[in-house]
Every structure is written in C-alpha cells, then in structure tokens.
Design a protein around this motif. Structure first.
Motif, PDB file in Angstrom:
ATOM      1  N   VAL A  11      38.293   1.989 -23.625  1.00 15.18           N
ATOM      2  CA  VAL A  11      38.038   0.696 -23.391  1.00 15.18           C
ATOM      3  C   VAL A  11      36.774   0.411 -24.327  1.00 15.18           C
ATOM      4  N   ALA A  12      35.807   1.014 -24.107  1.00 12.95           N
ATOM      5  CA  ALA A  12      34.478   0.585 -24.937  1.00 12.95           C
ATOM      6  C   ALA A  12      34.674   0.557 -26.482  1.00 12.95           C
ATOM      7  N   ALA A  13      35.206   1.585 -26.728  1.00 10.81           N
ATOM      8  CA  ALA A  13      35.674   1.593 -28.394  1.00 10.81           C
ATOM      9  C   ALA A  13      36.560   0.526 -28.979  1.00 10.81           C
ATOM     10  N   PHE A  14      37.505   0.015 -27.690  1.00 13.57           N
ATOM     11  CA  PHE A  14      38.172  -1.160 -28.155  1.00 13.57           C
ATOM     12  C   PHE A  14      37.581  -2.513 -28.151  1.00 13.57           C
ATOM     13  N   PHE A  15      36.683  -2.551 -27.046  1.00 14.15           N
ATOM     14  CA  PHE A  15      35.914  -3.907 -27.130  1.00 14.15           C
ATOM     15  C   PHE A  15      34.865  -3.639 -28.302  1.00 14.15           C
TER      16      PHE A  15
END
Length: 116
Positions: A11-15
């Motif tokens: 999720v953090a990488a996607f953000f």
C-alpha cells in the motif's frame, strides 16, 4: 505479522508511486501544491524522483530488508518535510499529508518490528 508487513508495504509503495507519477508527468495538483507552499516548480522532478525511489526501495525491501527499511525511513522524512512546508505557509489542509505520513510511518514501524 507477515500479512501486515506485506500489505502495508505494498500500500505504501502504491501511494508513493502514485504520487511520484503525478509529479513526474507535471499534473496540475502537485503544481498547485508547490505554488501554495511557495516552492519552485523546478522541484517537481526531484520530488517525484524521491517518491519513485522510495516506492522502488520499499518493494526492493522484500529481497533486501535493509533497503526497504531505509526507504520507509526516507519516505517518513520526506513527509516530515512536507508538513514543514505546509506549516511554513500557514496551510491547515493536512488530510492528504496525514494519510501519506501515517501510511509511511506504519510501514517503517512494521518493517522494524517484523524484520529486525
């Protein structure tokens, strides 16, 4: 704990990657944000590259844990800088910042707890 580590990191990488793309393609939203914060538009590619490097670093962390932890720490510092930029101009519109900062901080904490 393993599922939380995988989920929060992705999720953090996607953000970070999503934000990087908006900076790197010259979208109007980051331009407006930089103008509001009285920062030069010439910073857009550098900020986008920093976010992109953070996203790649988080995903690389699955193979090399130290890289993921350092990337998460770098992204937390990036968003601390964003908070300073907001507060410097008196901006109180911090919802977007809070979502990103919380996600990156959670990623760093879970990285440290799970891997170290």
């Amino acid at each position: 704990m393993h599922a939380a580590y995988i989920t929060v990191t992705i999720v953090a990488a996607f953000f970070a990657a999503g934000a990087a793309v908006t900076y790197l393609i010259g979208h109007d939203y980051p331009k407006a944000q930089l103008s509001m914060k009285r920062l030069p538009l010439s910073w857009m590619p550098r900020l986008g590259a920093s976010l992109a490097a953070g996203a790649v670093g988080l995903l690389t962390g699955f193979a090399l844990p130290i890289v993921g932890t350092l990337a998460a720490a770098g992204l937390v510092l990036y968003f601390v800088g964003a908070l300073i930029a907001h507060l410097r101009v008196g901006s109180r519109n911090l919802l977007g910042w809070a979502i990103f900062f919380t996600t990156m901080t959670a990623t760093l904490i879970i990285n440290v707890l799970y891997l170290w």
